[in-house]
Design a protein around this motif. Structure first.
Motif, PDB file in Angstrom:
ATOM      1  N   VAL A 138      94.388  45.927  16.731  1.00 30.06           N
ATOM      2  CA  VAL A 138      95.262  46.488  17.773  1.00 30.06           C
ATOM      3  C   VAL A 138      95.134  45.650  19.047  1.00 30.06           C
ATOM      4  CG1 VAL A 138      95.858  48.600  19.042  1.00 30.06           C
ATOM      5  CG2 VAL A 138      94.808  48.777  16.787  1.00 30.06           C
ATOM      6  N   LEU A 139      93.889  45.317  19.397  1.00 24.22           N
ATOM      7  CA  LEU A 139      93.681  44.540  20.630  1.00 24.22           C
ATOM      8  C   LEU A 139      94.340  43.177  20.525  1.00 24.22           C
ATOM      9  CD1 LEU A 139      89.945  45.362  21.507  1.00 24.22           C
ATOM     10  CD2 LEU A 139      92.018  46.500  22.288  1.00 24.22           C
ATOM     11  N   GLU A 140      94.211  42.565  19.351  1.00 21.54           N
ATOM     12  CA  GLU A 140      94.816  41.235  19.158  1.00 21.54           C
ATOM     13  C   GLU A 140      96.327  41.288  19.358  1.00 21.54           C
ATOM     14  OE1 GLU A 140      93.793  39.521  15.380  1.00 21.54           O
ATOM     15  OE2 GLU A 140      91.912  38.728  16.170  1.00 21.54           O
ATOM     16  N   ALA A 141      96.936  42.353  18.837  1.00 19.61           N
ATOM     17  CA  ALA A 141      98.399  42.475  18.951  1.00 19.61           C
ATOM     18  C   ALA A 141      98.831  42.558  20.408  1.00 19.61           C
ATOM     19  CB  ALA A 141      98.874  43.702  18.190  1.00 19.61           C
ATOM     20  N   LEU A 142      97.922  43.008  21.275  1.00 21.44           N
ATOM     21  CA  LEU A 142      98.276  43.173  22.686  1.00 21.44           C
ATOM     22  C   LEU A 142      97.738  42.043  23.558  1.00 21.44           C
ATOM     23  CD1 LEU A 142      97.469  46.953  23.024  1.00 21.44           C
ATOM     24  CD2 LEU A 142      99.722  45.933  22.985  1.00 21.44           C
ATOM     25  N   GLY A 143      97.026  41.138  22.957  1.00 21.33           N
ATOM     26  CA  GLY A 143      96.454  40.031  23.722  1.00 21.33           C
ATOM     27  C   GLY A 143      95.253  40.434  24.567  1.00 21.33           C
ATOM     28  N   ILE A 144      94.603  41.541  24.203  1.00 19.42           N
ATOM     29  CA  ILE A 144      93.369  41.930  24.926  1.00 19.42           C
ATOM     30  C   ILE A 144      92.191  41.274  24.187  1.00 19.42           C
ATOM     31  CG2 ILE A 144      91.894  43.885  25.593  1.00 19.42           C
ATOM     32  CD1 ILE A 144      94.431  45.638  25.439  1.00 19.42           C
ATOM     33  N   PRO A 145      91.284  40.601  24.907  1.00 23.04           N
ATOM     34  CA  PRO A 145      90.187  39.920  24.192  1.00 23.04           C
ATOM     35  C   PRO A 145      89.371  40.895  23.339  1.00 23.04           C
ATOM     36  CG  PRO A 145      90.184  39.376  26.523  1.00 23.04           C
ATOM     37  CD  PRO A 145      91.205  40.444  26.355  1.00 23.04           C
ATOM     38  N   VAL A 146      89.201  40.538  22.064  1.00 23.80           N
ATOM     39  CA  VAL A 146      88.479  41.461  21.180  1.00 23.80           C
ATOM     40  C   VAL A 146      87.001  41.571  21.536  1.00 23.80           C
ATOM     41  CG1 VAL A 146      89.971  41.435  19.158  1.00 23.80           C
ATOM     42  CG2 VAL A 146      88.317  39.651  19.427  1.00 23.80           C
ATOM     43  N   ALA A 147      86.505  40.578  22.279  1.00 25.26           N
ATOM     44  CA  ALA A 147      85.086  40.638  22.687  1.00 25.26           C
ATOM     45  C   ALA A 147      84.817  41.890  23.515  1.00 25.26           C
ATOM     46  CB  ALA A 147      84.733  39.402  23.498  1.00 25.26           C
ATOM     47  N   TYR A 148      85.875  42.469  24.107  1.00 31.21           N
ATOM     48  CA  TYR A 148      85.691  43.676  24.929  1.00 31.21           C
ATOM     49  C   TYR A 148      85.169  44.857  24.119  1.00 31.21           C
ATOM     50  CZ  TYR A 148      88.163  41.610  28.913  1.00 31.21           C
ATOM     51  OH  TYR A 148      88.523  40.821  29.967  1.00 31.21           O
ATOM     52  N   ILE A 149      85.340  44.782  22.798  1.00 30.57           N
ATOM     53  CA  ILE A 149      84.810  45.867  21.949  1.00 30.57           C
ATOM     54  C   ILE A 149      83.306  46.008  22.199  1.00 30.57           C
ATOM     55  CG2 ILE A 149      84.434  46.626  19.553  1.00 30.57           C
ATOM     56  CD1 ILE A 149      87.027  45.342  18.777  1.00 30.57           C
ATOM     57  N   GLY A 150      82.691  44.893  22.607  1.00 29.69           N
ATOM     58  CA  GLY A 150      81.262  44.916  22.934  1.00 29.69           C
ATOM     59  C   GLY A 150      80.914  45.983  23.967  1.00 29.69           C
ATOM     60  N   LEU A 151      81.894  46.395  24.780  1.00 31.34           N
ATOM     61  CA  LEU A 151      81.629  47.406  25.808  1.00 31.34           C
ATOM     62  C   LEU A 151      81.392  48.799  25.216  1.00 31.34           C
ATOM     63  CD1 LEU A 151      84.338  46.564  28.539  1.00 31.34           C
ATOM     64  CD2 LEU A 151      81.876  46.162  28.667  1.00 31.34           C
ATOM     65  N   ILE A 152      81.956  49.033  24.025  1.00 33.24           N
ATOM     66  CA  ILE A 152      81.842  50.390  23.473  1.00 33.24           C
ATOM     67  C   ILE A 152      81.046  50.446  22.166  1.00 33.24           C
ATOM     68  CG2 ILE A 152      83.857  51.475  24.534  1.00 33.24           C
ATOM     69  CD1 ILE A 152      85.488  50.724  22.120  1.00 33.24           C
ATOM     70  N   VAL A 153      80.621  49.272  21.708  1.00 28.54           N
ATOM     71  CA  VAL A 153      79.979  49.230  20.394  1.00 28.54           C
ATOM     72  C   VAL A 153      78.721  50.111  20.321  1.00 28.54           C
ATOM     73  CG1 VAL A 153      78.614  47.127  20.771  1.00 28.54           C
ATOM     74  CG2 VAL A 153      79.415  47.639  18.521  1.00 28.54           C
ATOM     75  N   ALA A 154      78.001  50.196  21.443  1.00 29.06           N
ATOM     76  CA  ALA A 154      76.726  50.926  21.412  1.00 29.06           C
ATOM     77  C   ALA A 154      76.910  52.410  21.127  1.00 29.06           C
ATOM     78  CB  ALA A 154      75.989  50.735  22.733  1.00 29.06           C
ATOM     79  N   VAL A 155      78.071  52.946  21.501  1.00 31.83           N
ATOM     80  CA  VAL A 155      78.246  54.390  21.294  1.00 31.83           C
ATOM     81  C   VAL A 155      79.247  54.675  20.175  1.00 31.83           C
ATOM     82  CG1 VAL A 155      77.585  55.165  23.592  1.00 31.83           C
ATOM     83  CG2 VAL A 155      79.931  54.452  23.176  1.00 31.83           C
ATOM     84  N   ASP A 156      79.494  53.659  19.357  1.00 37.84           N
ATOM     85  CA  ASP A 156      80.523  53.868  18.329  1.00 37.84           C
ATOM     86  C   ASP A 156      80.223  55.053  17.423  1.00 37.84           C
ATOM     87  OD1 ASP A 156      83.027  53.076  17.081  1.00 37.84           O
ATOM     88  OD2 ASP A 156      81.767  52.809  15.327  1.00 37.84           O
ATOM     89  N   ARG A 157      78.961  55.268  17.145  1.00 34.34           N
ATOM     90  CA  ARG A 157      78.652  56.369  16.221  1.00 34.34           C
ATOM     91  C   ARG A 157      79.149  57.714  16.771  1.00 34.34           C
ATOM     92  NH1 ARG A 157      75.711  56.657  11.419  1.00 34.34           N
ATOM     93  NH2 ARG A 157      75.601  58.833  10.863  1.00 34.34           N
ATOM     94  N   ILE A 158      79.054  57.868  18.090  1.00 38.45           N
ATOM     95  CA  ILE A 158      79.500  59.135  18.687  1.00 38.45           C
ATOM     96  C   ILE A 158      81.019  59.296  18.505  1.00 38.45           C
ATOM     97  CG2 ILE A 158      79.521  60.525  20.807  1.00 38.45           C
ATOM     98  CD1 ILE A 158      76.730  59.860  20.271  1.00 38.45           C
ATOM     99  N   PHE A 159      81.759  58.210  18.753  1.00 38.36           N
ATOM    100  CA  PHE A 159      83.206  58.269  18.500  1.00 38.36           C
ATOM    101  C   PHE A 159      83.464  58.539  17.018  1.00 38.36           C
ATOM    102  CE2 PHE A 159      83.563  55.311  22.257  1.00 38.36           C
ATOM    103  CZ  PHE A 159      84.472  56.041  22.994  1.00 38.36           C
TER     104      PHE A 159
END
Ligand code: ASP
Length: 404
Positions: free
Chosen positions: A356-377
């Motif tokens: 989804v991020l790629e389709a919008l041109g948002i850097p995928v590296a930003y996923i690093g901001l939320i990776v730590a809490v992914d289990r909660i999501f």
């Protein structure tokens, strides 16, 4: 004589005990004990579920097709199922986007600095190659890789061919129903261990996720959970009430064990055996549930779609990008497709978020901001994913039943 507690009751008690033990370990400063000595038991349990997931999906779908005994019925059930999945997932995207935009406009999303955020995204090969990859070249490889989309295609081909071969395929038919009976027994044995899995995983999550990052992302998590809850109340309650004539309370009570199990295991595929029991309890026809649930655990991910929309708006705001209406439509389409392509295993939705991020041109590296809490999501989104599968099996049963 005391009566044995029902499985949902056992699972609920395990959940509460897990939270209590997790909190004690968190505040007592011995969270690592849960990682070292409790989580491994949860892992054993999830490993057991994973090891039967390929035979369960394969045999359950073939058995479902054989019980329908008519490829036309399989076709109509398949179309209704996929339509239900797609429509509800698109609604999920809209709900996710609405909540995310409300939170963003109200300034509730934190603006995190993305510099230094690291995340290595998987390469996406485009729609056509993804389509080609659904068709297996080597059946055994599909099984060993647990490539569920391929396993579904294999089941459809074998189910259809056994039906088409008629009398001559009697041995195959009997083999499938006998092997499926064995797998069902194995499943019920493993499900009996569910309270242990729920307790150990819950204690571990509560004890280990109380970090600073959790606090800073609390409102983003709250936004996703609000979306999950509204979707469940709106879409599944309405489905149950309008299409099936079942009160939402009855529906959620029946789906409860699978919901909690999905919440703690974060895997729709692993929850499949429990979902089957819940769907049967809610009156889903066996052959329909045997077809709809494995398919749903692989392609129907409403919770994942909501998460992907919320995460996209949040990460776009961290990148200082304001999404236009056209971009929002792109989010709805790509998040729907990404959720279809998400495997029913822990963390898969976050991997597909990159698409989804790629389709919008948002850097995928930003996923690093939320990776730590992914289990909660992931806990909430898997819970919603599984509830959607059960709702669909009950609705399709009703729609098929009406025709008779
Ligand atoms: N864990 C989810 C599931 O199994 C998929 C995801 O990560 O979104 O349904």
């Amino acid at each position: 004589m005391s009566k044995k507690l029902s499985l949902p009751a056992q699972i609920f008690i395990a959940l509460v005990l897990g939270i209590v033990v997790g909190l004690v370990c968190f505040f007592g400063g011995f969270a690592s004990l849960t990682t070292n000595y409790l989580k491994p038991f949860g892992d054993i349990f999830v490993n057991l579920l994973k090891f039967i997931v390929v035979p369960v999906v394969l045999l359950s779908m073939i058995d479902g097709i054989l019980s329908m005994n008519d490829m036309r019925k399989v076709g109509t059930v398949g179309i209704k199922t996929v339509l239900y999945f797609l429509v509800t997932t698109a609604i999920a995207c809209v709900i996710g986007l609405v909540f995310a935009n409300i939170f963003k406009s109200a300034g509730l999303f934190p603006i995190l600095d993305p510099t230094g955020a690291e995340y290595e995204a998987k390469e996406f090969s485009g729609f056509m190659s993804t389509l080609v990859a659904i068709f297996p070249t080597n059946m055994w490889k599909s099984f060993t890789d647990a490539n569920m989309l391929q396993v579904i295609v294999i089941s459809l081909f074998f189910g259809g061919s056994i039906l088409a071969a008629g009398e001559k395929a009697k041995l195959c038919r009997d083999f499938v129903s006998s092997a499926y009976a064995v797998i069902e027994k194995l499943m019920s044995f493993i499900i009996g261990l569910a309270p242990i899995g729920v307790f150990t995983y819950m204690a571990w999550v509560v004890a280990t996720q109380g970090s600073e990052i959790l606090v800073s992302l609390l409102l983003v998590i709250a936004c996703a959970y609000l979306g999950y809850i509204v979707h469940a109340v709106l879409v599944y309650s309405v489905s149950a009430q309008i299409f099936v004539g079942m009160s939402p309370v009855k529906f959620f009570k029946g789906a409860f064990a699978a919901m909690i199990f999905a919440f703690t295991s974060t895997s729709s595929a692993a929850t499949l055996p429990v979902s089957k029991e819940c769907a049967a309890e809610l009156g889903a026809e066996d052959d329909i549930a045997a077809f709809v649930l494995p398919l749903g655990s692989t392609i129907n991910m409403d919770g994942t779609a909501i998460y992907q929309c919320v995460a996209t708006v949040f990460l776009a705001s961290c990148a200082n990008i304001n999404l236009t209406i056209t971009q929002m439509i792109i989010v709805v389409v790509t998040a729907t497709l990404a959720s279809v392509g998400t495997a029913g295993v822990s963390g898969a939705g976050m991997i597909m978020l990159a698409m989804v991020l790629e389709a919008l041109g948002i850097p995928v590296a930003y996923i690093g901001l939320i990776v730590a809490v992914d289990r909660i999501f992931d806990m909430g989104r898997t819970c919603l994913n599984v509830t959607g599968d059960i709702a669909c099996s009950v609705c399709v049963t009703k729609w098929e039943g009406k025709k008779k």
